[in-house]
Design a protein around this motif. Structure first.
Motif, PDB file in Angstrom:
ATOM      1  N   HIS A  68     -52.796   1.214  65.518  1.00 49.40           N
ATOM      2  CA  HIS A  68     -52.892   0.816  66.920  1.00 49.40           C
ATOM      3  C   HIS A  68     -52.788  -0.695  67.080  1.00 49.40           C
ATOM      4  O   HIS A  68     -52.246  -1.180  68.083  1.00 49.40           O
ATOM      5  CB  HIS A  68     -54.230   1.286  67.512  1.00 49.40           C
TER       6      HIS A  68
ATOM      7  N   THR B  35     -58.384  -1.005  71.679  1.00 46.37           N
ATOM      8  CA  THR B  35     -57.508  -1.842  70.854  1.00 46.37           C
ATOM      9  C   THR B  35     -56.585  -2.684  71.723  1.00 46.37           C
ATOM     10  O   THR B  35     -56.391  -3.874  71.472  1.00 46.37           O
ATOM     11  CB  THR B  35     -56.673  -0.970  69.899  1.00 46.37           C
ATOM     12  N   ALA B  36     -56.018  -2.086  72.758  1.00 52.01           N
ATOM     13  CA  ALA B  36     -55.127  -2.816  73.659  1.00 52.01           C
ATOM     14  C   ALA B  36     -55.881  -3.944  74.360  1.00 52.01           C
ATOM     15  O   ALA B  36     -55.354  -5.055  74.509  1.00 52.01           O
ATOM     16  CB  ALA B  36     -54.519  -1.863  74.677  1.00 52.01           C
TER      17      ALA B  36
ATOM     18  N   LEU C 250     -57.217   3.748  71.785  1.00 49.58           N
ATOM     19  CA  LEU C 250     -56.072   2.935  72.214  1.00 49.58           C
ATOM     20  C   LEU C 250     -56.467   1.899  73.262  1.00 49.58           C
ATOM     21  O   LEU C 250     -56.060   0.734  73.176  1.00 49.58           O
ATOM     22  CB  LEU C 250     -54.958   3.832  72.753  1.00 49.58           C
ATOM     23  N   GLU C 251     -57.247   2.300  74.259  1.00 52.33           N
ATOM     24  CA  GLU C 251     -57.616   1.360  75.322  1.00 52.33           C
ATOM     25  C   GLU C 251     -58.388   0.170  74.764  1.00 52.33           C
ATOM     26  O   GLU C 251     -58.106  -0.985  75.084  1.00 52.33           O
ATOM     27  CB  GLU C 251     -58.464   2.078  76.380  1.00 52.33           C
TER      28      GLU C 251
ATOM     29  N   HIS D  39     -56.295  -6.817  72.003  1.00 51.88           N
ATOM     30  CA  HIS D  39     -55.052  -7.539  71.714  1.00 51.88           C
ATOM     31  C   HIS D  39     -54.540  -8.309  72.920  1.00 51.88           C
ATOM     32  O   HIS D  39     -53.883  -9.337  72.770  1.00 51.88           O
ATOM     33  CB  HIS D  39     -53.987  -6.563  71.202  1.00 51.88           C
ATOM     34  N   TYR D  40     -54.863  -7.835  74.105  1.00 51.47           N
ATOM     35  CA  TYR D  40     -54.477  -8.575  75.287  1.00 51.47           C
ATOM     36  C   TYR D  40     -55.449  -9.728  75.535  1.00 51.47           C
ATOM     37  O   TYR D  40     -55.105 -10.707  76.184  1.00 51.47           O
ATOM     38  CB  TYR D  40     -54.430  -7.650  76.505  1.00 51.47           C
TER      39      TYR D  40
ATOM     40  N   LEU E 263     -50.961  -1.113  80.430  1.00 52.97           N
ATOM     41  CA  LEU E 263     -50.404  -0.019  79.632  1.00 52.97           C
ATOM     42  C   LEU E 263     -49.364   0.762  80.428  1.00 52.97           C
ATOM     43  O   LEU E 263     -48.317   1.148  79.895  1.00 52.97           O
ATOM     44  CB  LEU E 263     -51.527   0.918  79.158  1.00 52.97           C
TER      45      LEU E 263
ATOM     46  N   CYS F 219     -50.018  -2.330  69.496  1.00 48.58           N
ATOM     47  CA  CYS F 219     -50.360  -3.147  70.675  1.00 48.58           C
ATOM     48  C   CYS F 219     -49.792  -4.558  70.550  1.00 48.58           C
ATOM     49  O   CYS F 219     -49.336  -5.132  71.547  1.00 48.58           O
ATOM     50  CB  CYS F 219     -51.874  -3.186  70.861  1.00 48.58           C
TER      51      CYS F 219
ATOM     52  N   PHE G 217     -45.995  -0.139  78.654  1.00 48.67           N
ATOM     53  CA  PHE G 217     -45.878   0.858  77.597  1.00 48.67           C
ATOM     54  C   PHE G 217     -45.320   2.179  78.124  1.00 48.67           C
ATOM     55  O   PHE G 217     -44.193   2.568  77.822  1.00 48.67           O
ATOM     56  CB  PHE G 217     -47.235   1.061  76.928  1.00 48.67           C
TER      57      PHE G 217
END
Length: 934
Positions: A441, A472-473, A469-470, A476-477, A670, A445, A674
């Motif tokens: 992930h 991790t995103a 996922l949320e 990273h953001y 996202l 991301c 994405f």
């Protein structure tokens, strides 16, 4: 092997060679000319009682040693065995320490033999072994080991291990041996004679065709390119029939295969989403076999459309499972070949260029770094990936590794000889040629937020462990910044005379290339920069302390957290001073960048050294700029859609401040960056729905509802027969009662249940603070001779090590928090009782939760029902899933928190797990029912 090697193992009454610990058994094996020629074994009377846990471990009782000789009676015989030989042991300091202590006490001379430590040698010569305990190595090398933890059997096992190590040493290439010789003085084992003999023996041997030799480094040559995929003409339905149905490939290739209808249902759901270009949320409960279920349609789709599919996981553990277990099985099941590649971020791959320079460096290394270099030298002759996750480095070795990873290279000239040998570039090439690319992930991301420049082009992906996922995103953001990171960047660059990068560059650079550079200006500004960094982080530390004096807020890690924005209204004059300090620091950093840009880094003729150092100039400039960018985003620039906070450890260093920023709502990003860019994204996990609804996961991830397929694949396990959910009605109130009384009641229940289940309990806490208090109370009240008590954060070792320790004892109790709520697989009778102490709600004052709550309130929504409750339910489902891992498992889930029954939202928890019988009764009645059920 012309020398004499004397291998010893001792059993003792304890772990330290100081009173009262004594030797109770000695086992010695002698190796001469490559063969075992002699052995010696005896019990020794320690004249003190043997502790019960030693008897449990070794089987040696006080009766066994009552009539045994004392150490003094056998000392001369033992000394004679070691004459003119190497002292060999699995952990030399332990055995040699005990032996010499006993010898000195009896008036005998201490042994001064050269030593060979098989723990150290195994780490160097078998760096990819799963562990370095004697039993683990014996399993890895298929050495028989009857009766472990008895001296003579362990000595024989160590002798066989040593012979295997010696043969492995003989297989190493000349270049690797030469480098090991240069490191030998920093190791504990006296290896010089063995290495020199091997160096001479292979000096004129043929070069191994499987090795690439460059600049004195030997490493495994890359494998050939993957063949083109075949054309497949069978329909997907026929494809699945040939695998899943009667007399299909699953029956042929899997022992004891039992058809699971949900597995095929999931395969068909994945394929339907691919073909209809829909996104999908698929919850696959425990036992579905979801990895195989999604791999089959992924392989079929990739091969038939000639377009690669990405599979992303959250953990490296699942990546390894896919590559080592699932993919080989799929290769047996499908009637055509396919290519799979693993691609991770640059930080996972070693840079041969950086490592070669580190070996050539004359700086003195500590033991961990020396050992790491030796391990990496041998590993390079074996690895095809260069992925550091393949080996277990010593703890401080990872600090060194970060300096030699591909991430530190900056931009590399594609014409460089190192570029063609780069493991990261090799992994990228394999990914470009693959049908299936497995990644994580984090890289997914990073790729997403960098305009899809890192992963190969793709339209379809499967995201396993999608509930992460949320999170991790968001990370990273967002961004992080801390004191040690900033100081490390500055230290790597250095002043002009401290021997770091800049000093070495200037020392070797022609005068004409640095005529515009002022060393005096650099050193002055550099000194002020380091001073400002120190002062800023000290001020931030004190600021958090001052702001939290009235209402300290501790997270699950025990840190003090404080949420802020660029115009912190609580800080007044103190905050204004902080912003001034940030401004001043950014100016100093810009001055440093300006001075670096005055250096002429153009390639110098016939000066590889200058070019090597000059090539790092962009990397260091970018690192300084990244600090400026982060400081500005955190302290100077407004942003209504991010939450910013600081964390400190109240009793830590006065500048140990961690700064964080995350988006309050990642769903829009996202959706735009994405899901709208890709044709079909499959998100799967065992925990995506709440009361059979996917709406929470759908909204949180930003999935468009009009283009979404959902499926819930039920577990094949008969939960009604396998599990009892039990909740006491007489515990102190978890919210308003005394925490001490609640912990006391919890510990009493743990002890009562332990008697019923013979230990075999996993107890899940929501905070370290409560776990610690429970552990110390249990230690005082439970019979520690009967039950082994293991606690995360208190007992030493990683999560996997604690799990293995838990499974290795018959009657053990494991207390865990945070990471133990998911990803821990303890099948069979090793786990019979799962206790959940509190419902896993996020602390209401956690900065991210606090900010998201404010956001929901501004939108007119209820933050508890929109955020806190769904998160807690998902976490509860993960915890619940630890108990039943196979059709034969059986156990109790004991929830101490009565809110699951009494609160109006309690049904959200009970209706989101498989239907199981629920008991809500007094603790004595529950214990009686548990006893009867077991």
């Amino acid at each position: 092997m012309n020398d004499k090697y004397v291998v010893i193992d001792l059993e003792t009454t304890g772990h330290t060679p100081v009173n009262p610990d004594k030797i109770i058994e000695v086992g010695i094996v002698v190796i001469e000319n490559g063969n075992i020629t002699d052995d010696f074994s005896t019990f020794l009377n320690p004249n003190i009682p043997i502790p019960p846990f030693i008897t449990h471990l070794t089987g040696i009782t006080d009766t066994d040693v009552r009539d045994a000789p004392g150490f003094q009676d056998k000392a001369t015989e033992i000394i004679d065995l070691f004459a003119d030989g190497y002292f060999v042991a699995h952990n030399v300091p332990f055995d040699l320490g005990f032996l010499n202590k006993e010898l000195a006490a009896g008036g005998f001379p201490e042994l001064q033999n050269p030593v060979l430590d098989t723990v150290e040698l195994a780490r160097i010569l078998y760096p990819q072994a799963p562990g370095f305990k004697l039993e683990q190595l014996a399993d890895y090398l298929q050495i028989s080991h009857d009766e472990p933890h008895r001296a003579i059997t362990d000595a024989r096992m160590t002798a066989k291990l040593f012979l295997a190590l010696w043969h492995k040493l003989r297989s190493l290439p000349y270049e690797t041996i030469a480098h090991l010789l240069s490191l030998e003085k920093g190791l504990n084992s006296d290896l010089a004679a063995l290495l020199n003999a091997q160096k001479q023996a292979i000096a004129f041997a043929d070069v191994n065709d499987n090795l690439d030799i460059y600049r004195g480094l030997a490493f495994k040559a890359g494998s050939k390119a993957n063949p083109d995929p075949p054309n497949v003409h069978t329909s997907f339905g026929s494809f699945l029939d040939a695998i899943y149905e009667e007399e299909g490939a699953m029956e042929q290739h899997m022992a004891h295969y039992e058809k699971r209808s949900g597995q095929r249902d999931m395969s068909e759901a994945v394929f339907d989403a691919f073909r209809t270009k829909q996104h999908a949320l698929i919850e696959a409960e425990t036992g579905t076999g979801k990895s195989l279920a999604y791999l089959l349609p992924a392989v079929y789709e990739a091969v038939t459309t000639h377009k690669k599919i990405i599979i992303s996981t959250h953990t490296t553990q699942l990546q390894s499972q896919l590559l080592d277990e699932e993919v080989p099985l799929v290769r047996q099941l499908v009637p055509f070949p396919f290519n799979v590649a693993l691609l991770k971020g640059k930080q996972h791959y070693i840079s041969l260029d950086k490592f070669e320079r580190a070996l050539a460096s004359e700086q003195s290394d500590n033991y961990d770094i020396t050992l790491t270099k030796a391990m990496v030298l041998v590993w390079l002759t074996e690895t095809e990936t260069g992925d550091i996750d393949e080996i277990q480095l010593p703890s401080n070795g990872y600090v060194f590794y970060r300096q030699i990873s591909t991430e530190t290279e900056g931009s590399v000239d594609p014409t460089s000889p190192w570029f063609s040998r780069s493991y990261y570039q090799r992994a990228r090439r394999k990914a470009q040629q693959a049908d299936i690319v497995i990644t994580n992930h984090a890289l997914l991301c990073t790729d997403m937020f960098n305009d899809y420049q890192l992963l190969p082009s793709y339209d379809k992906a499967i995201i396993d462990e999608a509930h992460h996922l949320e999170e991790t995103a968001s990370k990273h953001y967002g961004l992080t910044l801390h004191y040690v990171y900033v100081q490390n960047i500055l230290t790597q660059i250095g002043e002009t005379s401290d021997g770091n990068w800049l000093g070495k560059l200037l020392q070797n650079m022609p005068a004409s290339n640095k005529s515009a550079f002022s060393e005096t200006d650099w050193n002055n500004i550099f000194s002020w920069t380091k001073y400002e960094v120190d002062e800023l982080f000290r001020m931030l530390f004190q600021y958090v302390i001052d702001q939290k004096k009235k209402s300290k807020s501790f997270s699950d890690t025990g840190r003090i957290q404080y949420r802020f924005d660029e115009n912190d209204h609580e800080g007044g004059q103190q905050w204004s001073v902080i912003k001034e300090m940030v401004n001043r620091l950014t100016f100093y950093l810009r001055d440093l960048i300006h001075l670096l840009s005055s250096l002429d880094a153009s390639p110098a003729a016939n000066s590889a050294v200058v070019n090597d150092y000059a090539a790092e100039l962009p990397k260091h400039t970018e690192a300084l700029q990244s600090i400026i960018d982060r400081l500005e985003k955190l302290f100077l620039l407004p942003d209504d859609y991010t939450v910013k906070w600081m964390e400190i450890e109240a009793y830590g260093a006065k500048n140990a401040v961690y700064l964080y920023s995350e988006s309050t709502d990642i769903s829009t990003l996202l959706a735009d960056d994405f899901f709208s860019q890709k044709k079909s994204i499959i998100l799967t996990s065992a925990t995506l729905s709440i009361r059979n609804s996917f709406s929470y996961s759908q909204k949180k991830l930003g999935l468009p509802p009009e283009n979404l397929l959902t499926a819930k694949i039920a577990s094949p396990f008969p939960y009604q027969d396998q599990v009892r959910l039990m909740i006491p009605n007489d515990f102190p109130d978890v919210r308003y009662g005394s925490q001490e009384a609640f912990i006391r009641a919890t510990c009493e229940a743990i002890i009562s249940l332990a008697h019923i289940t013979d230990g075999r309990m996993l107890v899940l806490f929501t905070s370290y603070d409560m776990l610690r208090k429970a552990y110390y109370l249990l230690r005082e009240t439970i019979d520690t001779n009967q039950y082994v008590l293991i606690a995360q954060g208190i007992s030493s070792g990683s999560r996997s090590r604690l799990k293995k320790n838990f499974q290795s004892f018959d009657q053990s109790i494991l207390l865990g928090t945070s990471s133990f709520w998911e990803g821990v697989d303890i099948p069979g009778q090793d786990l019979s009782c799962l206790m959940i102490v509190k419902l896993p709600f996020q602390p209401p004052d956690h900065p991210v939760y606090e900010a998201k709550s404010t956001y929901f309130k501004q939108e007119g929504k209820n933050a508890f029902f929109e955020l806190a409750l769904p998160d807690a339910v998902i976490r509860f489902k993960q915890g619940f899933g630890r108990l039943i891992r196979s059709t034969s498992d059986r156990g109790i889930v004991f929830v101490c928190d009565a809110r699951i029954i009494k609160a109006r939202y309690g049904r959200f928890f009970t209706e989101s797990i498989p239907a199981v019988p629920i008991t809500h009764d007094s603790t004595p009645n529950i214990m009686q029912q548990a006893r009867e059920w077991f």
